[in-house]
Design an enzyme around this catalytic site. Structure first.
Site, short mmCIF file in Angstrom:
data_model
loop_
_atom_site.label_atom_id
_atom_site.label_comp_id
_atom_site.label_asym_id
_atom_site.label_seq_id
_atom_site.Cartn_x
_atom_site.Cartn_y
_atom_site.Cartn_z
N GLY A 176 0.75 -1.26 0.12
CA GLY A 176 0.03 -0.14 0.00
C GLY A 176 0.79 1.33 0.19
O GLY A 176 0.33 2.11 -0.58
N ILE A 177 2.06 1.27 0.87
CA ILE A 177 2.80 2.39 0.78
C ILE A 177 3.44 2.77 -0.53
O ILE A 177 3.31 3.82 -0.98
CB ILE A 177 3.86 2.31 1.91
CG1 ILE A 177 3.36 1.92 3.31
CG2 ILE A 177 4.74 3.55 1.61
CD1 ILE A 177 4.16 1.83 4.23
N ARG A 220 11.72 -0.56 7.53
CA ARG A 220 12.20 -1.27 8.68
C ARG A 220 13.83 -0.82 8.81
O ARG A 220 14.33 -0.92 7.53
CB ARG A 220 11.89 -2.22 8.67
CG ARG A 220 10.64 -3.02 9.43
CD ARG A 220 10.30 -2.25 10.83
NE ARG A 220 8.89 -2.90 11.38
CZ ARG A 220 7.96 -1.91 11.37
NH1 ARG A 220 7.68 -0.88 10.75
NH2 ARG A 220 6.69 -2.59 11.74
N ASP A 262 13.34 6.99 8.37
CA ASP A 262 12.60 7.24 9.50
C ASP A 262 12.96 6.04 10.44
O ASP A 262 12.30 6.11 11.41
CB ASP A 262 11.05 7.38 8.96
CG ASP A 262 10.21 7.40 10.06
OD1 ASP A 262 10.32 8.48 10.72
OD2 ASP A 262 9.36 6.80 10.14
N GLU A 320 17.38 0.91 16.92
CA GLU A 320 16.35 1.65 16.99
C GLU A 320 15.90 1.79 18.32
O GLU A 320 15.51 0.32 18.74
CB GLU A 320 15.30 1.55 15.99
CG GLU A 320 14.25 2.57 15.77
CD GLU A 320 13.16 2.48 14.74
OE1 GLU A 320 11.82 2.30 15.26
OE2 GLU A 320 13.69 2.24 13.74
N HIS A 371 11.08 7.50 13.55
CA HIS A 371 9.98 6.47 13.28
C HIS A 371 8.60 7.41 13.46
O HIS A 371 7.75 6.66 14.25
CB HIS A 371 10.11 5.28 14.22
CG HIS A 371 9.48 3.94 13.44
ND1 HIS A 371 10.06 2.76 13.79
CD2 HIS A 371 8.65 3.87 12.75
CE1 HIS A 371 9.15 1.98 13.20
NE2 HIS A 371 8.13 2.57 12.57
N ALA A 402 6.80 8.87 10.92
CA ALA A 402 6.19 8.61 9.54
C ALA A 402 4.77 8.86 9.58
O ALA A 402 3.83 9.27 8.80
CB ALA A 402 6.60 7.79 8.40
#
Length: 340
Positions: free
Chosen positions: A172-173, A253, A277, A282, A301, A303
């Site tokens: 979808g992105i 990721r 992002d 992380e 992170h 977005a």
């Protein structure tokens, strides 16, 4: 208003086609037995409302529970005990598009008829928007401009119009980002597991051919799922294949990119810069050398923030509760073998 214009959160025909494909109904003998739904770890009201809006009944976790909406990505370790103690659970809704935190649980839990769904595709709009923001900022040399304390005399910066863009992933992105890139006339190459063409892309190649499309790319956007097979998809060889004027954007990721290789590529000038992002590790520790790289934009992170995602997750829950209770048309079904 054109047919492609979003209405009431709808992202247009292309997105509706993706949802329709994902929402093919499960066969009657594959559908979980409907029943009360537990919203865990804590039953936040807007998600309880989403369950009830679809006709579902929210109850505390018990032997009657048949469906679970799990709202935390940080408490994955607590989830196996829930499944073990309540064998009647037949459907689980997870909160994010990526399910890497639950991958081992999903793979290990081979209970027949258990359906896992995620939010994949639900957050496409805000994440694709963020990818576009990072891309434009890099091309216009904003990391340097924001840090500047004197007037620059040498012109720098590039336009996005007509550039070659490689998008890794076809979910979808990626589809939403392609829609956002259409006004710029960008030539998009999609890299995915399958060679099946993606509407709007000039070409579609499989992941094993990634290195062959990187040399012509002006911008590379990572929008793939993190699985055992995609960890460190971008390493020293991939950065060496890119143009020295190209940029990398990662909104998927952190583990998809080898951080040490990225740092080396930036320092050597193998690529022009990066907008990330997500990082590995992380959160990115204070003092990590990536913070000091002049051609890098790092966002923490974000977005898609909770304010952005909450109504989108609520809608995904509503759709899947309806599928759970009625027609089996689940959206965002997780493939345990693929890991997403």
């Amino acid at each position: 208003m054109s047919d492609d214009q979003p209405v009431n959160g709808d992202r247009g025909p292309r997105h509706r086609a993706v949802l329709a494909a994902e929402a093919a109904p499960l066969a009657a003998d594959e559908r979980p037995e409907p029943g009360p739904i537990a919203v865990l770890p804590e039953p936040e009201q807007q998600f309880v409302d989403a369950v009830e809006a679809a006709g579902g009944t929210v109850e505390p976790l018990s032997d009657r529970t048949r469906g679970v909406v799990w709202l935390s990505n940080k408490d994955a370790a607590a989830f196996p005990a829930v499944l073990e103690a309540h064998p009647g659970i037949g459907w689980v809704q997870l909160p994010f598009a990526g399910v890497d935190a639950f991958a081992d649980i999903i793979a290990a839990e081979d209970r027949p008829g258990l359906v896992w769904t995620s939010a994949k595709g639900a957050y496409a709009q805000p994440v694709a928007e963020h990818a576009l923001v990072l891309s434009l900022a890099l091309l216009r040399v904003l990391p340097k401009r924001i840090r500047a304390r004197s007037w620059a005399t040498e012109p720098e910066g590039r336009s996005l119009y007509g550039l070659d863009v490689v998008i890794v992933g076809a979910g979808g992105i990626a589809l939403e980002l392609m829609r956002l890139l259409e006004p710029f006339g960008a030539r998009v190459t999609i890299v995915r597991r399958s060679e099946a063409p993606v509407r709007g892309a000039v070409r579609t190649v499989t992941a094993d051919r990634l290195a062959s499309v990187l040399p012509s790319a002006d911008l590379v956007v990572v929008a793939a799922a993190l699985t055992g097979g995609t960890r460190h998809l971008f390493g020293a060889d991939e950065f060496a294949a890119m143009k020295s004027t190209a940029y990398l954007v990662n909104i998927a990721r952190g583990g998809l990119v080898d951080t040490d290789a990225l740092l080396s590529a930036l320092r050597s000038g193998a690529i022009a810069g990066a907008g990330i992002d997500v990082t590995d590790p992380e959160p990115l520790p204070d003092g990590h050398p990536l913070w000091d790289e002049p051609g890098v934009i790092i966002t923490p992170h974000q977005a898609d923030t909770p304010e952005m995602t909450a109504p989108l997750l609520a809608e995904r829950i509503r759709l899947n509760v309806r599928a759970f209770l009625d027609d089996g048309r689940f959206v965002g079904v997780v493939d345990p073998a693929a890991g997403y």
